[in-house]
Design a protein around this motif. Structure first.
Motif, short mmCIF file in Angstrom:
data_model
loop_
_atom_site.label_atom_id
_atom_site.label_comp_id
_atom_site.label_asym_id
_atom_site.label_seq_id
_atom_site.Cartn_x
_atom_site.Cartn_y
_atom_site.Cartn_z
N ARG A 102 -7.57 1.53 -8.04
CA ARG A 102 -7.10 2.87 -8.38
C ARG A 102 -5.58 2.83 -8.47
N ILE A 103 -5.05 3.38 -9.54
CA ILE A 103 -3.61 3.31 -9.77
C ILE A 103 -2.85 3.86 -8.57
N ALA A 104 -3.29 5.00 -8.05
CA ALA A 104 -2.56 5.66 -6.98
C ALA A 104 -2.57 4.86 -5.68
N GLU A 105 -3.60 4.04 -5.49
CA GLU A 105 -3.73 3.30 -4.24
C GLU A 105 -3.01 1.96 -4.27
N LEU A 106 -2.95 1.36 -5.46
CA LEU A 106 -2.44 -0.01 -5.53
C LEU A 106 -0.97 -0.11 -5.15
N GLY A 107 -0.19 0.88 -5.52
CA GLY A 107 1.24 0.80 -5.24
C GLY A 107 1.65 1.46 -3.95
N ALA A 108 0.69 2.05 -3.23
CA ALA A 108 1.04 2.80 -2.02
C ALA A 108 1.20 1.87 -0.83
N PRO A 109 2.31 1.94 -0.09
CA PRO A 109 2.47 1.14 1.12
C PRO A 109 1.39 1.51 2.12
N PRO A 110 0.91 0.57 2.93
CA PRO A 110 1.33 -0.83 2.93
C PRO A 110 0.42 -1.71 2.08
N GLU A 111 -0.22 -1.12 1.08
CA GLU A 111 -1.14 -1.88 0.23
C GLU A 111 -0.39 -3.01 -0.48
N THR A 112 -1.00 -4.18 -0.48
CA THR A 112 -0.45 -5.31 -1.24
C THR A 112 -1.53 -5.85 -2.15
#
Length: 345
Positions: free
Chosen positions: A307-317
């Motif tokens: 999901r676009i919104a989740e991929l760039g959200a810290p601390p997601e890598t």
């Protein structure tokens, strides 16, 4: 003595996705022997005639004349050269494919749903899911693509030399838009722009960014305004007439990110033997068969859905190790299957 080329008549309903699948089948055939292609526009005039065509084709008595087909379809003039093989993709071409093959007594290849047509009217039916009881069915790992994996490596290396000094790394981003149950809002595009910037800095890469007809002028403007220019090595904006050479761009990229609405772009990226990451907007309601296909691709290990919104959200890598390229070219695999099915050599 050189083999005589196969003369293939390829039917097209004008839809880009179906056109590319037909090109992919031809590409596989060319790995077996030379092929001369005649493209034929075949537009179904009235949907009401489908049941009549289906009834004739499913009967025990095969059609013997082309005139009913000419009433049902708007055809280009048929080629004067002999026909060795009929090829098409997409349900609206299926009736013409089966009818022509029957009248001309030649083998035929078809990619798509049978829509009630008997599978015995086709030499090979290519599908993503099994067709119960159909001896002619060939279940393919992904839709046929015209991407040539050999050219990908050669053209990709040449493109990297154009882009910058040795050692620079590139990822590709292929953008679709509304369609297949996916809707993109302004928030989705802004989130994607931020993601592009974040991933470029986090992984020390630059982007090869390509938009398409469905991306739209407004989405392109949002991305141009919010993506850091330093993160982009080359951009091919559809509305600006930007050039995009699939083999070169995909070949230059280590990984490919694709908006999840485009099965064609997902297939091209996988056929280039690159790890593929699909990007899903907040509103995504794909059909059941589309969703099942994505799940199979993920199960094969070459597709990771985000999901676009989740991929760039810290601390997601981004887990780069989880998503790996296909080990075998789908085109090479298809060529081997068709060689056996059609007795070509």
């Amino acid at each position: 003595m050189a083999e005589r080329p196969l003369n293939a008549w390829v039917l097209s309903d004008g839809q880009p996705g179906h056109y590319n699948q037909a090109r992919g089948i031809v590409q596989a055939l060319r790995r077996i022997r030379p092929v001369e292609v005649s493209w034929i526009s075949a537009k179904l005039r009235l949907g009401l005639v489908r049941s009549l065509l289906r009834g004739v084709l499913n009967s025990d008595r095969p059609p013997g004349s082309l005139w009913p087909l000419r009433l049902a379809y708007g055809f280009d003039a048929l080629p004067g050269e002999r026909c060795d093989l009929i090829v098409s993709a997409g349900g609206k071409t299926s009736f013409a494919n089966a009818w022509l093959a029957s009248v001309l007594a030649v083998p035929n290849l078809y990619a798509g749903s049978l829509r009630g047509l008997s599978a015995r009217r086709f030499s090979v039916v290519l599908t993503l899911e099994p067709v119960p009881g159909a001896a002619s069915n060939l279940v393919v790992p992904l839709p046929p693509s015209a991407i040539d994996s050999d050219e990908v490596e050669q053209l990709g290396a040449a493109f990297r030399r154009q882009l910058g000094p040795p050692g620079e790394r590139y990822w590709a981003l292929l953008l679709g838009g509304h369609g297949a149950g996916y809707r993109y809002t302004q928030a989705d595009w802004l989130c994607l722009a931020a993601l592009v910037n974040t991933l470029a800095r986090r992984h020390d890469i630059r982007w090869l960014l390509v938009s398409s007809r469905r991306t739209g002028r407004r989405a392109e403007a949002l991305l141009k305004g919010h993506v850091d220019a330093a993160c982009v090595a080359r951009a091919g904006w559809y509305r600006d007439g930007g050039e995009y050479g699939a083999e070169a761009w995909l070949g230059a990229a280590e990984r490919v990110f694709v908006t999840e609405d485009s099965m064609t772009m997902l297939s091209e990226a996988a056929s280039a033997l690159r790890p593929v990451h699909s990007l899903r907007p907040a509103t995504a309601q794909p059909g059941q068969r589309y969703e099942q296909a994505l799940q199979r691709f993920a199960g094969q290990g070459w597709l990771c859905s985000h999901r676009i919104a989740e991929l760039g959200a810290p601390p997601e890598t981004l887990n780069l190790q989880h998503c790996q390229a296909l080990a075998v070219s789908p085109t090479e695999w298809l060529a081997g299957q068709l060689r056996e099915r059609l007795g070509l050599g």
